[in-house]
Design an enzyme around this catalytic site. Structure first.
Site, PDB file in Angstrom:
ATOM      1  N   HIS A 101      11.772  32.277   8.172  1.00 55.36           N
ATOM      2  CA  HIS A 101      10.459  31.640   8.134  1.00 55.36           C
ATOM      3  C   HIS A 101      10.331  30.649   9.291  1.00 55.36           C
ATOM      4  O   HIS A 101      11.314  30.294   9.946  1.00 55.36           O
ATOM      5  CB  HIS A 101      10.244  30.909   6.805  1.00 55.36           C
ATOM      6  CG  HIS A 101      11.147  29.731   6.614  1.00 55.36           C
ATOM      7  ND1 HIS A 101      12.493  29.859   6.331  1.00 55.36           N
ATOM      8  CD2 HIS A 101      10.901  28.387   6.684  1.00 55.36           C
ATOM      9  CE1 HIS A 101      13.039  28.660   6.228  1.00 55.36           C
ATOM     10  NE2 HIS A 101      12.102  27.747   6.449  1.00 55.36           N
ATOM     11  N   ASP A 103       8.444  26.764   9.619  1.00 54.99           N
ATOM     12  CA  ASP A 103       8.114  25.787   8.572  1.00 54.99           C
ATOM     13  C   ASP A 103       6.616  25.649   8.297  1.00 54.99           C
ATOM     14  O   ASP A 103       5.809  25.482   9.215  1.00 54.99           O
ATOM     15  CB  ASP A 103       8.703  24.420   8.937  1.00 54.99           C
ATOM     16  CG  ASP A 103      10.210  24.405   8.700  1.00 54.99           C
ATOM     17  OD1 ASP A 103      10.679  25.101   7.784  1.00 54.99           O
ATOM     18  OD2 ASP A 103      10.918  23.703   9.447  1.00 54.99           O
ATOM     19  N   HIS A 257      13.696  30.505  11.437  1.00 56.92           N
ATOM     20  CA  HIS A 257      15.051  30.094  11.061  1.00 56.92           C
ATOM     21  C   HIS A 257      15.362  30.549   9.639  1.00 56.92           C
ATOM     22  O   HIS A 257      14.468  30.935   8.877  1.00 56.92           O
ATOM     23  CB  HIS A 257      15.240  28.590  11.236  1.00 56.92           C
ATOM     24  CG  HIS A 257      14.311  27.745  10.427  1.00 56.92           C
ATOM     25  ND1 HIS A 257      13.004  27.523  10.779  1.00 56.92           N
ATOM     26  CD2 HIS A 257      14.492  27.064   9.266  1.00 56.92           C
ATOM     27  CE1 HIS A 257      12.422  26.748   9.893  1.00 56.92           C
ATOM     28  NE2 HIS A 257      13.304  26.461   8.933  1.00 56.92           N
ATOM     29  N   ARG A 272      15.410  15.692   6.687  1.00 56.41           N
ATOM     30  CA  ARG A 272      14.523  16.424   7.590  1.00 56.41           C
ATOM     31  C   ARG A 272      13.277  15.602   7.933  1.00 56.41           C
ATOM     32  O   ARG A 272      12.677  14.985   7.060  1.00 56.41           O
ATOM     33  CB  ARG A 272      14.121  17.713   6.874  1.00 56.41           C
ATOM     34  CG  ARG A 272      13.109  18.558   7.569  1.00 56.41           C
ATOM     35  CD  ARG A 272      12.993  19.895   6.854  1.00 56.41           C
ATOM     36  NE  ARG A 272      11.663  20.060   6.303  1.00 56.41           N
ATOM     37  CZ  ARG A 272      11.112  21.234   6.043  1.00 56.41           C
ATOM     38  NH1 ARG A 272      11.786  22.355   6.239  1.00 56.41           N
ATOM     39  NH2 ARG A 272       9.908  21.317   5.551  1.00 56.41           N
TER      40      ARG A 272
HETATM   41  C1  SIN Z   1      14.801  24.634   6.390  1.00 61.37           C
HETATM   42  O1  SIN Z   1      14.199  23.683   6.900  1.00 61.37           O
HETATM   43  O2  SIN Z   1      14.269  25.710   6.217  1.00 61.37           O
HETATM   44  C2  SIN Z   1      16.252  24.452   5.970  1.00 61.37           C
HETATM   45  C3  SIN Z   1      17.201  24.672   7.094  1.00 61.37           C
HETATM   46  C4  SIN Z   1      18.613  24.358   6.691  1.00 61.37           C
HETATM   47  O3  SIN Z   1      18.839  23.758   5.643  1.00 61.37           O
HETATM   48  O4  SIN Z   1      19.537  24.710   7.430  1.00 61.37           O
END
Ligand code: SIN
Length: 281
Positions: A101, A103, A257, A272
């Site tokens: 996906h 974000d 990612h 994050r």
């Molecule tokens: C995400 O923001 O999708 C999670 C990425 C991660 O935890 O490595």
């Protein structure tokens, strides 16, 4: 003020770079920032090792990229509402973000970048994969590129796996449900032009794209599944592992990612910050 020279080392031939020579607990010089920003545009995802930043320093670095934007389903840290902490705990059925996906692409203006800091890691595993959507677009045939050029797609926060991700499986996270006043759907171009590099990137993703605009879900399914599979090809990817003090920032406008869930029974805690973006065009 940092004065050391920034070094940038590519991680694979497709995307990603390690950046050294900076201390993100201290203010960056303009020269250091210029090197980091250029590396971000050139390599799409940057990893910084050994950066034991506080939430305030995390936010300060994120704000060099632009204004920050809150995750619509999350509650941030009590003293830093713009910093979202998420965890996978030993009893959780699976992790957060374990699907290809970009974000929150169900928002009218999805975040341009995401900056993640590792706070607690499993003894092994918990890497994050990144895939370069410039390459995904460039490697489509001329005929497919021409067909997709003017198409739009519908992106939804309620696609089943991602919905479950948020509301069901995270014992440690204060995540909201989709109906709690959050925008859940947006229409975006299937191919977007990066506002800074001018390069075209494939923009549909398995996590959020539900159909082409003006097409039914059934009509869309075959072509979407082809594009999802194409976007996820290994030759477009890099795999980033995490260590204590690793900070990674990635460009959501030209990457997808996937958080690898290979550490069941273990705990992983991340913090994050997302950086505001524009309406894809
Ligand atoms: C995400 O923001 O999708 C999670 C990425 C991660 O935890 O490595």
């Amino acid at each position: 003020m940092g004065t050391s020279t920034v070094t940038v080392t590519p991680v694979t031939g497709a995307t990603g770079a390690d950046v050294a020579g900076v201390d993100l607990t201290r203010p960056l010089s303009n020269a250091q920032w210029d090197s980091i920003h250029q590396a971000f545009l050139d390599h799409q995802v940057l990893r910084f090792r050994g950066q034991h930043v506080s939430p305030a320093q995390h936010l300060e670095f994120a704000r060099r990229f632009g204004p920050v934007q809150r995750y619509p389903y999350g509650n941030g840290l009590p003293d830093f509402p713009d910093v979202l902490e998420f965890s996978r705990n030993p009893g959780d059925a699976r992790n957060f973000g374990g699907l290809w996906h970009s974000d929150t692409t169900y928002l009218p203006e999805p975040p341009m970048a995401t900056m993640l800091v590792a706070r607690e890691l499993p003894p092994v595993g918990g890497d994050t994969l990144f895939a370069n959507m410039y390459l995904a677009h460039e490697t489509l045939s001329d005929g497919m590129q021409a067909m997709l050029a003017d198409m739009k797609a519908v992106f939804s926060a309620t696609k089943r796996y991602m919905e479950e991700d948020r509301v069901a499986v995270h014992s440690g996270n204060a995540l909201k449900k989709a109906d709690e006043g959050v925008t859940t759907e947006a229409v975006h171009p299937v191919v977007r032009t990066h506002p800074e590099t001018g390069r075209k990137a494939l923009y549909v993703n398995r996590g959020h794209t539900v159909r082409f605009d003006g097409w039914t879900a059934a009509e869309s399914e075959g072509l979407l599944n082809f594009l999802f599979g194409h976007a996820e090809r290994p030759e477009f990817q890099c795999r980033m592992n995490w260590e204590d003090g690793t900070l990674i920032v990635w460009d959501n406008r030209c990457l997808q990612h996937f958080a690898v869930d290979d550490y069941p029974g273990r705990r992983r805690v991340m913090q994050r910050v997302t950086i505001a973006g524009d309406a894809p065009a």
